[in-house]
Design an enzyme around this catalytic site. Sequence first.
Site, PDB file in Angstrom:
ATOM      1  N   THR A 172       0.824  -1.216   0.000  1.00 43.48           N
ATOM      2  CA  THR A 172       0.000   0.000   0.000  1.00 43.48           C
ATOM      3  C   THR A 172       0.858   1.266   0.000  1.00 43.48           C
ATOM      4  O   THR A 172       0.713   2.131  -0.877  1.00 43.48           O
ATOM      5  CB  THR A 172      -0.929  -0.016   1.240  1.00 43.48           C
ATOM      6  OG1 THR A 172      -1.639  -1.247   1.242  1.00 43.48           O
ATOM      7  CG2 THR A 172      -1.909   1.138   1.208  1.00 43.48           C
ATOM      8  N   LYS A 195       6.961   2.332  11.692  1.00 42.81           N
ATOM      9  CA  LYS A 195       7.044   2.790  13.094  1.00 42.81           C
ATOM     10  C   LYS A 195       7.611   1.731  14.026  1.00 42.81           C
ATOM     11  O   LYS A 195       8.262   2.042  15.018  1.00 42.81           O
ATOM     12  CB  LYS A 195       5.670   3.234  13.589  1.00 42.81           C
ATOM     13  CG  LYS A 195       4.624   2.125  13.569  1.00 42.81           C
ATOM     14  CD  LYS A 195       3.405   2.515  12.803  1.00 42.81           C
ATOM     15  CE  LYS A 195       2.649   1.286  12.389  1.00 42.81           C
ATOM     16  NZ  LYS A 195       1.440   1.567  11.661  1.00 42.81           N
ATOM     17  N   GLU A 255       9.311  10.635   8.926  1.00 41.26           N
ATOM     18  CA  GLU A 255       8.114  11.458   9.136  1.00 41.26           C
ATOM     19  C   GLU A 255       6.828  10.636   9.081  1.00 41.26           C
ATOM     20  O   GLU A 255       5.871  10.878   9.821  1.00 41.26           O
ATOM     21  CB  GLU A 255       8.073  12.568   8.068  1.00 41.26           C
ATOM     22  CG  GLU A 255       6.904  13.522   8.192  1.00 41.26           C
ATOM     23  CD  GLU A 255       6.899  14.301   9.491  1.00 41.26           C
ATOM     24  OE1 GLU A 255       7.771  15.132   9.696  1.00 41.26           O
ATOM     25  OE2 GLU A 255       5.996  14.056  10.317  1.00 41.26           O
ATOM     26  N   VAL A 276       4.792   8.295  12.254  1.00 40.29           N
ATOM     27  CA  VAL A 276       3.809   8.749  13.252  1.00 40.29           C
ATOM     28  C   VAL A 276       2.834   9.703  12.573  1.00 40.29           C
ATOM     29  O   VAL A 276       3.241  10.662  11.922  1.00 40.29           O
ATOM     30  CB  VAL A 276       4.492   9.491  14.434  1.00 40.29           C
ATOM     31  CG1 VAL A 276       3.449   9.924  15.455  1.00 40.29           C
ATOM     32  CG2 VAL A 276       5.550   8.624  15.077  1.00 40.29           C
ATOM     33  N   GLY A 334       0.920   9.276  10.027  1.00 40.26           N
ATOM     34  CA  GLY A 334       0.768   9.169   8.565  1.00 40.26           C
ATOM     35  C   GLY A 334       1.222  10.439   7.864  1.00 40.26           C
ATOM     36  O   GLY A 334       2.396  10.798   7.897  1.00 40.26           O
ATOM     37  N   ILE A 386       0.487  13.532   8.615  1.00 40.10           N
ATOM     38  CA  ILE A 386       0.571  14.753   9.434  1.00 40.10           C
ATOM     39  C   ILE A 386       2.030  15.081   9.731  1.00 40.10           C
ATOM     40  O   ILE A 386       2.756  14.234  10.234  1.00 40.10           O
ATOM     41  CB  ILE A 386      -0.144  14.573  10.797  1.00 40.10           C
ATOM     42  CG1 ILE A 386      -1.553  14.035  10.622  1.00 40.10           C
ATOM     43  CG2 ILE A 386      -0.143  15.867  11.575  1.00 40.10           C
ATOM     44  CD1 ILE A 386      -2.215  13.675  11.949  1.00 40.10           C
ATOM     45  N   GLU A 393      -7.569  -4.005  10.381  1.00 39.34           N
ATOM     46  CA  GLU A 393      -6.859  -5.193   9.916  1.00 39.34           C
ATOM     47  C   GLU A 393      -7.650  -6.449  10.288  1.00 39.34           C
ATOM     48  O   GLU A 393      -8.407  -6.446  11.259  1.00 39.34           O
ATOM     49  CB  GLU A 393      -5.488  -5.286  10.622  1.00 39.34           C
ATOM     50  CG  GLU A 393      -4.594  -4.093  10.441  1.00 39.34           C
ATOM     51  CD  GLU A 393      -3.853  -4.095   9.124  1.00 39.34           C
ATOM     52  OE1 GLU A 393      -3.829  -5.142   8.451  1.00 39.34           O
ATOM     53  OE2 GLU A 393      -3.322  -3.039   8.752  1.00 39.34           O
ATOM     54  N   ASP A 427       0.117  -0.148  18.596  1.00 37.74           N
ATOM     55  CA  ASP A 427       0.500   0.761  17.506  1.00 37.74           C
ATOM     56  C   ASP A 427       0.668   2.192  18.051  1.00 37.74           C
ATOM     57  O   ASP A 427       1.685   2.850  17.794  1.00 37.74           O
ATOM     58  CB  ASP A 427      -0.576   0.705  16.406  1.00 37.74           C
ATOM     59  CG  ASP A 427      -0.310   1.666  15.278  1.00 37.74           C
ATOM     60  OD1 ASP A 427       0.532   1.369  14.426  1.00 37.74           O
ATOM     61  OD2 ASP A 427      -0.957   2.749  15.255  1.00 37.74           O
ATOM     62  N   LYS A 436       4.122   4.742  18.551  1.00 38.78           N
ATOM     63  CA  LYS A 436       4.164   6.116  18.039  1.00 38.78           C
ATOM     64  C   LYS A 436       4.467   7.121  19.158  1.00 38.78           C
ATOM     65  O   LYS A 436       5.259   8.042  18.967  1.00 38.78           O
ATOM     66  CB  LYS A 436       2.845   6.441  17.333  1.00 38.78           C
ATOM     67  CG  LYS A 436       2.657   5.629  16.037  1.00 38.78           C
ATOM     68  CD  LYS A 436       1.240   5.735  15.521  1.00 38.78           C
ATOM     69  CE  LYS A 436       1.040   4.988  14.213  1.00 38.78           C
ATOM     70  NZ  LYS A 436      -0.374   4.883  13.827  1.00 38.78           N
TER      71      LYS A 436
HETATM   72  N1  HSE Z   1      -3.117   0.835  11.837  1.00 34.73           N
HETATM   73  C1  HSE Z   1      -2.693   2.202  11.876  1.00 34.73           C
HETATM   74  C2  HSE Z   1      -3.873   3.080  12.262  1.00 34.73           C
HETATM   75  C3  HSE Z   1      -2.139   2.593  10.541  1.00 34.73           C
HETATM   76  O1  HSE Z   1      -5.017   2.583  12.327  1.00 34.73           O
HETATM   77  O2  HSE Z   1      -3.697   4.251  12.568  1.00 34.73           O
HETATM   78  C4  HSE Z   1      -1.240   3.782  10.562  1.00 34.73           C
HETATM   79  O3  HSE Z   1      -0.103   3.619  11.345  1.00 34.73           O
END
Ligand code: HSE
Length: 403
Positions: free
Chosen positions: A11, A100, A124, A127, A129, A131, A185, A196, A200
């Site tokens: 992706t 990350k 960048e 964390v 995406g 932003i 997911e 996750d 971050k």
């Molecule tokens: N699985 C992560 C989220 C993707 O839902 O924010 C981006 O790191």
Amino acid sequence: MINVAVLGYGTVGSGVVEVIEHNKEQVNKKAGIELHVKYILDLRDFPDDPYGDRVVHDFNLILQDQDVKIVCETMGGVGAAYQFTRQALEAGKSVCTSNKELVAKHGPELLEIAKAHNCNYLFEASVGGGIPIIRPLNSALTAEKIEGITGILNGTTNYILTKMETEGADFDSVLKRAQEKGYAERNPEADVEGHDACRKIAILSSLMLGKTVDSEKLYTEGITKITSDDFVYAKAANCSVKLLAMSRNFEDGSTLAMVAPCMISKENPLAMVNGVFNAVLVTGNMLGDSMYYGKGAGKLPTASAVVADVIDCARHQGKVITCFWDQEEAKLADVSETERAFFVRAKAHSVKDLEAAFPGGRVLTVEGRTQDVGYFTPVMKEKDFFAKYEKLGDSVLGRIRLA
Ligand code: HSE
């Protein structure tokens, strides 16, 4: 011309190629030189893809090609991605990543290798995406003493909580729908259990402190125990429930970094961050609060941040972009010793027990509800709260921190 290699054509990797090609004129102008994707590394072939002829299966081809100066690592994981990143940096090739997990685990080590080989390791996209938050912490906010960072750093959980809030739906049914729509997911554990967001906030905290905050040492609680009933009480209290990743510095030089669902006032700017959006609130001692908001995930937003790093690498060929993040471990505060108030939901007959356990708190009732009651404790040490909460046994139905 600078040749670029993209590792992993999933992706984000395919998004990186798309951004470079779609915004070619803009990207080349900002880079000050033409950027060309020479190789795409993947195990698969892509015969129908417009860039399928650039796909290779052997990383050594990229490593040994002196013309490749920048590598985008969009593979994910900490296995091959770590080896390839190390090798690329040791060969003097700059690496830009969205990974990350790898940044949280090996960030300072990879930064040191980059520095030693006069190239850059930029992250960048790891964390928030798309932003911009790593760059502000590394440049625009460097005059600040950062006092704390609070973020909504996971789009999946924010989407689920937003749906639970607006539709009154329960966690399981929203998660199922999110999976069907591809927002969550198939294995949602890393998102819904907070891992996750933990990685971050560990990255952001490390940049805030210039030392390493180990994500594996942070208190992390996900959203699986939040119920639609909790949202009924949150609404009655003019609050929302958000999965917050928080980092706060104390006077004694320690830092509290953690992830947990929190009840926050609707007046809090983070309460307005809904759906898959992310936001990061940074508090500096001179600037005060500043907030960074946008799409925290997704192909093109994340790829855009990777390509911005590629442009930065192109602009800084032969120069190291300063990033303060040493391998020395930061001193972490013990969460159980820190203080806060809690919201407790309990069976309706338990008001007296709640008042006895947490004197000075406030009862919250919701019209028409007879089965349960809400209670806000006063601010207290976490360890004292949990000692008393456990003793209430079956009377209590859940608890959420206040932030
Ligand atoms: N699985 C992560 C989220 C993707 O839902 O924010 C981006 O790191």
